[in-house]
Enzyme design. Structure first.
Site, PDB file in Angstrom:
ATOM      1  N   LYS A  18       0.980  -1.038  -0.096  1.00 21.94           N
ATOM      2  CA  LYS A  18       0.036  -0.111  -0.344  1.00 21.94           C
ATOM      3  C   LYS A  18       0.865   1.111  -0.111  1.00 21.94           C
ATOM      4  CE  LYS A  18      -3.662  -2.505   2.348  1.00 21.94           C
ATOM      5  NZ  LYS A  18      -4.419  -2.955   3.427  1.00 21.94           N
TER       6      LYS A  18
ATOM      7  N   GLN B 189      -4.332  -1.243   9.760  1.00 23.10           N
ATOM      8  CA  GLN B 189      -4.409  -2.733   9.290  1.00 23.10           C
ATOM      9  C   GLN B 189      -5.036  -3.470  10.196  1.00 23.10           C
ATOM     10  OE1 GLN B 189      -3.560  -3.539   6.172  1.00 23.10           O
ATOM     11  NE2 GLN B 189      -3.799  -5.751   6.478  1.00 23.10           N
TER      12      GLN B 189
ATOM     13  N   ASP C 231     -11.003   2.778   4.638  1.00 21.33           N
ATOM     14  CA  ASP C 231     -11.191   1.575   4.422  1.00 21.33           C
ATOM     15  C   ASP C 231     -12.569   1.181   4.639  1.00 21.33           C
ATOM     16  OD1 ASP C 231      -9.367  -0.418   4.493  1.00 21.33           O
ATOM     17  OD2 ASP C 231      -8.850  -0.045   6.415  1.00 21.33           O
TER      18      ASP C 231
HETATM   19  N1  GUN Z   1      -7.156  -6.839   6.876  1.00 18.97           N
HETATM   20  C1  GUN Z   1      -7.515  -7.561   5.856  1.00 18.97           C
HETATM   21  N2  GUN Z   1      -8.109  -6.736   4.868  1.00 18.97           N
HETATM   22  C2  GUN Z   1      -8.102  -5.606   5.298  1.00 18.97           C
HETATM   23  C3  GUN Z   1      -8.473  -4.343   4.664  1.00 18.97           C
HETATM   24  O1  GUN Z   1      -9.004  -4.143   3.563  1.00 18.97           O
HETATM   25  N3  GUN Z   1      -8.076  -2.995   5.292  1.00 18.97           N
HETATM   26  C4  GUN Z   1      -7.456  -3.277   6.322  1.00 18.97           C
HETATM   27  N4  GUN Z   1      -7.167  -2.154   7.055  1.00 18.97           N
HETATM   28  N5  GUN Z   1      -7.176  -4.421   7.237  1.00 18.97           N
HETATM   29  C5  GUN Z   1      -7.300  -5.585   6.465  1.00 18.97           C
END
Ligand code: GUN
Length: 295
Positions: free
Chosen positions: A54, A98, A121
């Site tokens: 990311k 995350q 998100d």
């Molecule tokens: N953990 C697994 N998928 C995601 C996601 O799309 N965003 C975040 N922040 N954590 C995750």
């Protein structure tokens, strides 16, 4: 006849290029680039890989990245303090915490502490509620990526029978809400559903998001259906090699479906592209600029 492969890698690359152009235009107008903060807690290798990807994509889009890495011993109070600092930081348009977080931290409280306007998100209850109510919302990146691929493949989804397998807050539930908003007929199936093969057989559109390697078999698929495979499962083959497979038995389903996403190279790359897209949108809103067009 074999199914068309839906090329998520190409779609994501095209989208990221458009985001980068719009981000450059934003910087000219706002005097600063769009900014995305990531918060990684602990040393989970999969989470570390995702966050690194990311960060790299953020830089490639010409956006500012603010990477925060905290030890897995972090307290709830310390994490909330960081979130509040990022909420106040004018350079930060998007905040991504995350998941999963360590057990001593209440994830729901951390998510609720995010500024909903920076919640790229789409996990904050305000955005979850707005999506459910059919209002303009920040939408979770993976289902948004799935919808983008579906609309590119099918155009209108109105009236189509769709089945979402999996009811997670990150994929299944928001995916179902997006499909309802597109006027599809939506079934949410999950681990307690009876006769899953029969449910899937009715569907013009199948979204598999269960996290069980190759669970959806080719004989479950209605001929000509569009299949979106959200699964990313690491399995060891007989020769000891580790392979990535989806939730769909691809080699079987590709013989029956009309179109199908591969794993890897299907939904995965779209998730990051949509994170950048959401950050672009929140940057424009926060700067009081008109929404970027075509996203
Ligand atoms: N953990 C697994 N998928 C995601 C996601 O799309 N965003 C975040 N922040 N954590 C995750």
């Amino acid at each position: 006849m074999t199914a068309r492969r839906i090329d998520g890698k190409a779609a994501a690359a095209e989208l990221r290029e458009r985001v980068a152009r719009s981000a450059a235009e934003f910087e000219r107008r706002a005097g600063r680039p769009p900014g995305l903060a990531t918060v990684l807690v602990g040393e989970d290798p999969a989470s570390a890989v995702y966050v690194r990807m990311k960060g790299k994509a953020t830089a490639e889009a010409g956006m500012a990245g603010f990477a925060h890495h905290l030890p897995d011993t972090v307290s709830q109070a310390e994490l909330l303090e960081l979130v509040e600092e990022l909420n106040r930081d004018e350079r930060v348009d998007g905040i991504l915490v995350q998941l999963p977080l360590p057990a001593q931290v209440d994830s729901a409280r951390v998510i609720a502490a995010l500024d909903p306007a920076k919640d790229v998100d789409g996990f904050h209850p305000i955005n979850v509620g707005r999506l459910a109510a059919g209002l303009d919302a920040l939408v979770p990146c993976t289902p948004l990526g799935c919808l983008y691929l579906l609309k590119a493949e099918l155009g209108s989804l109105a009236g189509l029978d769709s089945v979402v397998i999996g009811r997670s807050n990150i994929v299944g539930k928001p995916m179902a809400a997006l499909l309802v908003a597109e006027s599809a007929t939506v079934t949410i199936a999950h681990s307690k559903s009876r006769d899953l093969p029969e449910i899937v057989r009715r569907a013009d559109v199948v979204i598999a998001a269960v996290g069980r390697p190759e669970m959806v078999r080719g004989e479950w698929i209605k001929p000509g259906a569009t299949v979106i495979d959200v699964g990313i499962n690491r399995i060891s083959s007989a020769d000891g090699k580790v392979r990535l497979v989806g939730d769909v038995a691809f080699d079987e389903a590709v013989q029956v479906a009309g179109a199908i996403t591969p794993v890897p190279g299907g939904v995965g790359p779209m998730t990051i592209a949509m994170l950048l897209r959401n950050t672009l949108v929140t940057a424009h809103r926060r700067a009081g600029l008109p929404e970027p067009e075509g996203f």
